[in-house]
Design an enzyme around this catalytic site. Structure first.
Site, mmCIF file in Angstrom:
data_model
loop_
_atom_site.group_PDB
_atom_site.id
_atom_site.type_symbol
_atom_site.label_atom_id
_atom_site.label_comp_id
_atom_site.label_asym_id
_atom_site.label_seq_id
_atom_site.Cartn_x
_atom_site.Cartn_y
_atom_site.Cartn_z
ATOM 1 C CB CYS A 94 -0.887 -0.018 1.239
ATOM 2 S SG CYS A 94 -1.931 1.451 1.416
ATOM 3 C CB CYS A 97 -0.459 2.123 5.686
ATOM 4 S SG CYS A 97 -1.178 0.566 5.101
ATOM 5 C CB CYS A 140 -5.354 -0.366 2.273
ATOM 6 S SG CYS A 140 -4.199 -0.854 3.583
ATOM 7 C CB CYS A 143 -4.192 3.109 5.722
ATOM 8 S SG CYS A 143 -4.062 2.991 3.925
ATOM 9 C CB CYS A 165 -9.732 -3.242 -11.762
ATOM 10 S SG CYS A 165 -9.320 -2.016 -13.008
#
Ligand SMILES: [Zn+2]
Length: 197
Positions: A94, A97, A140, A143, A165
């Site tokens: 991510c 984070c 995510c 976060c 996607c």
């Protein structure tokens, strides 16, 4: 996570990291987990570039082909540094984070103009149905950063028949990230029939 951050800084994504507004050391502390995640808009604006903020925190969508064709972006840099949009080792983490979200071997060519994966790291991705019920947003789980959407039962020849996607700007490639030993390769599915290279 400190080691991971060093890898990211030293990799092709360094240019993206370099755009953050805080001094690099401050962002390193944030990414290493020694600093708490931002809790409000000014906090996120301080650690993300304007483009990253627009996608991750405001659920924007990068244009199709943006990741592959724009210098400094994920797939452009993957092709430049590894020779392929589909390196078989490592993970994608991510941008917000640093949590690992996708194993490298789950990336496949959907021909849709955005990075595509057949599955997320277990527990790392949260599915949120859009208000109109037509699409399923993926964020995510750590976060809450917006990643993109997941589409199911489209007929892609992958182990899950799912297509995550994902905006390339929402994730970073970590070549040293570990995958499960039994993580299947989807190389045979990289170019589904009718999808150009
Ligand atoms: Zn995150």
């Amino acid at each position: 996570m400190v080691a991971l951050f060093r890898i990211l800084v030293g990799s092709a994504t360094a240019s993206a990291v370099g755009r953050v507004r805080l001094p690099r050391g401050a962002h390193a502390a944030f990414m290493s987990g020694s600093a708490p995640l931002p809790t409000d808009e000014p906090g996120w604006r301080a650690v993300l570039s304007p483009d990253q903020f627009r996608v991750l925190r405001e659920k924007g969508t990068e244009p199709p082909g943006f990741s592959e064709n724009r210098p400094g972006q994920l797939e452009y840099e993957l092709k430049k540094t590894t020779g392929s949009k589909y390196p078989q080792e490592g993970v994608y983490a991510c941008t917000g984070c640093g949590t690992p979200l996708y194993y490298a071997r789950s990336k496949f060519n959907s021909g849709c103009g955005w990075p595509a994966f057949f599955a997320g790291v277990p527990g790392a991705i949260k599915e949120v149905p859009d208000a109109d019920g037509r699409r399923i947003e993926i964020v995510c789980n750590n976060c809450g950063g917006h990643l993109g959407h997941v589409f199911k039962n489209e007929g892609f020849p992958t182990p899950t028949n799912e297509r995550h996607c994902v905006n390339g700007i929402s994730i970073r490639y970590d070549p040293a990230g570990e995958q499960p030993e039994d993580m299947p390769s989807v190389l045979p599915a990289l170019r589904p029939r009718g999808v150009p290279e």
